[in-house]
Design a protein around this motif. Structure first.
Motif, short mmCIF file in Angstrom:
data_model
loop_
_atom_site.label_atom_id
_atom_site.label_comp_id
_atom_site.label_asym_id
_atom_site.label_seq_id
_atom_site.Cartn_x
_atom_site.Cartn_y
_atom_site.Cartn_z
N GLY A 83 27.70 46.99 40.53
CA GLY A 83 27.85 46.48 39.16
C GLY A 83 28.88 45.36 39.09
O GLY A 83 28.64 44.33 38.44
N ALA A 84 30.01 45.54 39.75
CA ALA A 84 31.04 44.50 39.75
C ALA A 84 30.54 43.25 40.47
O ALA A 84 30.78 42.13 40.01
CB ALA A 84 32.31 45.03 40.42
N ARG A 118 27.39 42.27 40.82
CA ARG A 118 26.36 41.62 40.00
C ARG A 118 26.99 40.84 38.84
O ARG A 118 26.51 39.78 38.46
CB ARG A 118 25.36 42.64 39.51
CG ARG A 118 24.49 43.17 40.64
CD ARG A 118 23.27 43.93 40.17
NE ARG A 118 22.70 44.79 41.17
CZ ARG A 118 22.11 44.40 42.29
NH1 ARG A 118 22.04 43.13 42.58
NH2 ARG A 118 21.60 45.27 43.15
N SER A 119 28.08 41.37 38.31
CA SER A 119 28.79 40.66 37.25
C SER A 119 29.35 39.33 37.78
O SER A 119 29.22 38.29 37.12
CB SER A 119 29.92 41.53 36.70
OG SER A 119 30.67 40.83 35.74
N LEU A 120 29.92 39.36 38.95
CA LEU A 120 30.41 38.12 39.58
C LEU A 120 29.25 37.18 39.88
O LEU A 120 29.35 35.97 39.66
CB LEU A 120 31.17 38.43 40.86
CG LEU A 120 32.55 39.05 40.69
CD1 LEU A 120 33.10 39.51 42.02
CD2 LEU A 120 33.48 38.07 40.01
N ASP A 154 26.46 36.93 38.31
CA ASP A 154 26.00 36.33 37.06
C ASP A 154 26.88 35.15 36.64
O ASP A 154 26.39 34.21 36.03
CB ASP A 154 26.00 37.37 35.93
CG ASP A 154 24.89 38.40 36.08
OD1 ASP A 154 23.95 38.17 36.88
OD2 ASP A 154 24.96 39.43 35.39
N ARG A 155 28.14 35.21 36.97
CA ARG A 155 29.07 34.14 36.60
C ARG A 155 29.03 32.97 37.57
O ARG A 155 29.35 31.84 37.18
CB ARG A 155 30.47 34.71 36.48
CG ARG A 155 30.55 35.68 35.30
CD ARG A 155 31.82 36.48 35.20
NE ARG A 155 33.03 35.69 35.34
CZ ARG A 155 34.18 36.21 35.77
NH1 ARG A 155 34.25 37.47 36.09
NH2 ARG A 155 35.25 35.46 35.85
N TYR A 184 33.33 32.18 45.04
CA TYR A 184 32.55 33.37 44.68
C TYR A 184 32.85 34.50 45.66
O TYR A 184 33.11 35.64 45.27
CB TYR A 184 31.07 32.97 44.67
CG TYR A 184 30.04 34.06 44.54
CD1 TYR A 184 30.24 35.21 43.80
CD2 TYR A 184 28.80 33.90 45.15
CE1 TYR A 184 29.25 36.18 43.68
CE2 TYR A 184 27.81 34.85 45.03
CZ TYR A 184 28.04 35.99 44.30
OH TYR A 184 27.06 36.94 44.18
#
Length: 161
Positions: free
Chosen positions: A68-69, A71-73, A75-76, A116
């Motif tokens: 989850g963490a 995927r959040s990165l 997405d950004r 990233y």
């Protein structure tokens, strides 16, 4: 490259920082081609694949919270920054006189991936101490690639092992 050593395998004691580890891993025979194949045919995120291999080298099997963490990165970074740079770099390849600009865009794309991956590496701060886990690489690749990507997963596992 900051360190002049090969990436550690699963279970080794002190894995290199993610960026030099990823560069060395990506330079192994066949790894780049397989990662790009996974990216272009399956929509895989190459920095995430290399992060998953790095996690496995630490003996860490990615958890739902890790995913989850990450995927959040992603997405950004991936959609709004890295993908447009990649698209521009590829478009410039066929334009007359565009090589100098293409190299500049390529450097920007690489720097974006480095930033990233630095953010991905920071996620490891909450992981337990490195410990051997012989299935970590296979498990992490299975989490990072689609379920129907068995052949690519196996080929990547072999190349990254």
């Amino acid at each position: 490259m900051p360190e002049d050593r090969a990436p550690e395998g699963p279970g080794d004691h002190a894995p290199a920082p993610l960026w030099p580890y990823a560069l060395e891993l990506y330079a192994r025979p066949g790894v780049a081609a397989l990662c790009l194949e996974a990216q272009d045919t399956l929509g895989a995120d190459v920095p995430l694949l290399l992060w998953g291999a790095w996690a496995a080298a630490r003996g860490h099997v990615l958890t739902d919270a890790d995913m989850g963490a990450a995927r959040s990165l992603a997405d950004r970074w991936r959609g709004p920054v890295i993908a447009p740079l990649r698209h521009a770099r590829r478009a410039l390849k066929d334009l007359p006189g565009g090589e100098a600009l293409r190299q500049t865009v390529k450097a920007a794309e690489l720097e974006a991936e480095r930033l990233y991956m630095a953010a991905l590496e920071a996620l490891a701060g909450s992981w337990p101490a490195p410990s051997p886990c012989p299935t970590a690489l296979r498990d992490n690749l299975a989490r990072l690639l689609p379920p129907d990507a068995g052949l690519v997963t196996e080929r990547l596992h072999k190349a990254l092992s």
